[in-house]
Design a protein around this motif. Sequence first.
Motif, PDB file in Angstrom:
ATOM      1  N   THR A 260      15.512  86.375  59.263  1.00 25.03           N
ATOM      2  CA  THR A 260      14.787  87.495  59.864  1.00 25.03           C
ATOM      3  C   THR A 260      13.522  87.870  59.112  1.00 25.03           C
ATOM      4  O   THR A 260      12.783  88.736  59.562  1.00 25.03           O
ATOM      5  N   ASP A 261      13.259  87.229  57.994  1.00 22.43           N
ATOM      6  CA  ASP A 261      12.057  87.517  57.216  1.00 22.43           C
ATOM      7  C   ASP A 261      10.893  86.695  57.765  1.00 22.43           C
ATOM      8  O   ASP A 261      10.924  85.464  57.712  1.00 22.43           O
ATOM      9  N   PRO A 262       9.835  87.353  58.300  1.00 20.53           N
ATOM     10  CA  PRO A 262       8.717  86.607  58.875  1.00 20.53           C
ATOM     11  C   PRO A 262       8.018  85.679  57.879  1.00 20.53           C
ATOM     12  O   PRO A 262       7.434  84.689  58.279  1.00 20.53           O
ATOM     13  N   ALA A 263       8.102  85.978  56.599  1.00 20.88           N
ATOM     14  CA  ALA A 263       7.466  85.123  55.599  1.00 20.88           C
ATOM     15  C   ALA A 263       8.227  83.813  55.401  1.00 20.88           C
ATOM     16  O   ALA A 263       7.663  82.830  54.934  1.00 20.88           O
ATOM     17  N   LEU A 264       9.501  83.780  55.779  1.00 23.10           N
ATOM     18  CA  LEU A 264      10.323  82.597  55.543  1.00 23.10           C
ATOM     19  C   LEU A 264      10.716  81.850  56.814  1.00 23.10           C
ATOM     20  O   LEU A 264      11.153  80.710  56.742  1.00 23.10           O
TER      21      LEU A 264
END
Length: 117
Positions: free
Chosen positions: A73-77
Amino acid sequence: MTEVDSWGSEPPSHAPSTANLAEILERVLDKGIVIAGDIKIDLLDIELLTIRLRLFISSVETAKKAGIDWWETDPALSSRAAHNALSEENQQLRERLQALEGDDAGEPTGRRELRRR
């Protein structure tokens, strides 16, 4: 008879084998392990800094069973999470725009044109 090296000492009787290390690693990843610790810096009974460290080591499947899935859920990952975040922001902006245009619907035409400039 045991072997003796050139220094006159015997080789270690039990060296860890790679099979044992692999088994330990597999067990840790399967079950998971938690490492917790606190670092606290005080000066004359005044707390200056506290750092709390929590480390959870496991396989992806074990982490998901524990309810941990932040990497999805992390947009960076995650490109999927980044796409979902952009879609959600786009939808919110469309709703705000529609609400603003809806507020203008009750005003006279000339006044609506002045607000848009």
